[in-house]
Write an enzyme that holds these catalytic residues in place. Sequence first.
Site, PDB file in Angstrom:
ATOM      1  N   ASP A  10       0.858  -1.179   0.000  1.00 18.51           N
ATOM      2  CA  ASP A  10       0.000   0.000   0.000  1.00 18.51           C
ATOM      3  C   ASP A  10       0.896   1.232   0.000  1.00 18.51           C
ATOM      4  O   ASP A  10       2.113   1.139   0.249  1.00 18.51           O
ATOM      5  CB  ASP A  10      -0.909   0.004   1.235  1.00 18.51           C
ATOM      6  CG  ASP A  10      -2.185   0.823   1.031  1.00 18.51           C
ATOM      7  OD1 ASP A  10      -3.235   0.218   0.760  1.00 18.51           O
ATOM      8  OD2 ASP A  10      -2.122   2.058   1.145  1.00 18.51           O
ATOM      9  N   ASN A  33      -5.197  -4.931  -6.797  1.00 21.20           N
ATOM     10  CA  ASN A  33      -6.388  -4.334  -6.210  1.00 21.20           C
ATOM     11  C   ASN A  33      -6.317  -2.809  -6.120  1.00 21.20           C
ATOM     12  O   ASN A  33      -7.337  -2.141  -6.201  1.00 21.20           O
ATOM     13  CB  ASN A  33      -6.626  -4.913  -4.812  1.00 21.20           C
ATOM     14  CG  ASN A  33      -7.681  -4.144  -4.046  1.00 21.20           C
ATOM     15  OD1 ASN A  33      -8.876  -4.242  -4.319  1.00 21.20           O
ATOM     16  ND2 ASN A  33      -7.243  -3.359  -3.066  1.00 21.20           N
ATOM     17  N   LYS A  61     -10.124   0.783 -17.135  1.00 19.87           N
ATOM     18  CA  LYS A  61     -10.697  -0.510 -16.751  1.00 19.87           C
ATOM     19  C   LYS A  61     -11.013  -1.364 -17.968  1.00 19.87           C
ATOM     20  O   LYS A  61     -10.910  -2.597 -17.907  1.00 19.87           O
ATOM     21  CB  LYS A  61     -11.948  -0.291 -15.899  1.00 19.87           C
ATOM     22  CG  LYS A  61     -11.667   0.381 -14.557  1.00 19.87           C
ATOM     23  CD  LYS A  61     -10.649  -0.394 -13.732  1.00 19.87           C
ATOM     24  CE  LYS A  61     -10.420   0.272 -12.369  1.00 19.87           C
ATOM     25  NZ  LYS A  61      -9.430  -0.455 -11.548  1.00 19.87           N
ATOM     26  N   TYR A 102     -11.295   6.675 -16.163  1.00 21.29           N
ATOM     27  CA  TYR A 102     -11.439   5.434 -15.397  1.00 21.29           C
ATOM     28  C   TYR A 102     -12.025   4.336 -16.278  1.00 21.29           C
ATOM     29  O   TYR A 102     -11.573   3.185 -16.241  1.00 21.29           O
ATOM     30  CB  TYR A 102     -12.337   5.697 -14.201  1.00 21.29           C
ATOM     31  CG  TYR A 102     -12.456   4.564 -13.202  1.00 21.29           C
ATOM     32  CD1 TYR A 102     -11.499   4.376 -12.210  1.00 21.29           C
ATOM     33  CD2 TYR A 102     -13.557   3.715 -13.228  1.00 21.29           C
ATOM     34  CE1 TYR A 102     -11.628   3.361 -11.285  1.00 21.29           C
ATOM     35  CE2 TYR A 102     -13.696   2.687 -12.301  1.00 21.29           C
ATOM     36  CZ  TYR A 102     -12.726   2.519 -11.326  1.00 21.29           C
ATOM     37  OH  TYR A 102     -12.862   1.512 -10.417  1.00 21.29           O
TER      38      TYR A 102
END
Length: 256
Positions: A37, A90, A160, A156
């Site tokens: 992260d 993720n 994707k 976005y």
Amino acid sequence: MGRMDNKVAIITGAASGMGKEMALLFLDEGAKVVAADINQDRLDELEGEVKAKGQEVTTTIANIADKAQVETMVQKAVDTYGRLDVLVNNAGIMDQFQPIGDVEDKGWNLIMDVDLNGNFYGMRSAVQQFLKQGGGVIVNNGSIAGIRGGRAGASYTAAKHAMVGMTLNTAHMYAKDNIRCNMIAPGSTATNISETYGDLSAVSDRIKDRVFTGMAINPRQAQAIEIAQVALFLASDESSVVNGSIITADSGFSAY
């Protein structure tokens, strides 16, 4: 016996939201987890929570938009545990729902750096390691914006959609090398990704009309653990015949 016994898994964006639920669930199922992260404080909180349960997790700071940090992340997993069995891509950020006529270069490049290039770097490094050791699994956490046009802004949505292409190509190209690659396409999910929206108080009438009105047909918002359970299935041997699939996890939102 856990469903992920002794499997080594990297999970990006693992300190909150869906990534955190994935990390906790994978650990409960016997995996050795490298939690990556960009937020050290949240990683520390995750580590404390894991230790309180009598478990261990390896944490690492990784900005996935930085190729070198992604490569270091993968190498850390290999150096620590001797191999890498699963990569869960993720981590991601959201745009502000802008249609293409309103998208500025800076915003476009940021979305592409994180939501596309970052996943590319991870997939490339993971595949190179998988080829050395005889196989592995990639789980890409995408979005229904990757299969529909009205769930997000142009940036976005484009990123994707590209993730869908990378997933399908990787699954096809390496299927004979015991490498699987699948993608989850969640709908609205209760996470902290809203922190990346920015100020939505002054969105245009076009966004309100073309995006926000469609949200009214969403049956319900998913919880992060529900997406984590899909990731667990795709990462485990239970899905050994599943390759090149886009698994929608949106309560039927995209079925309309």
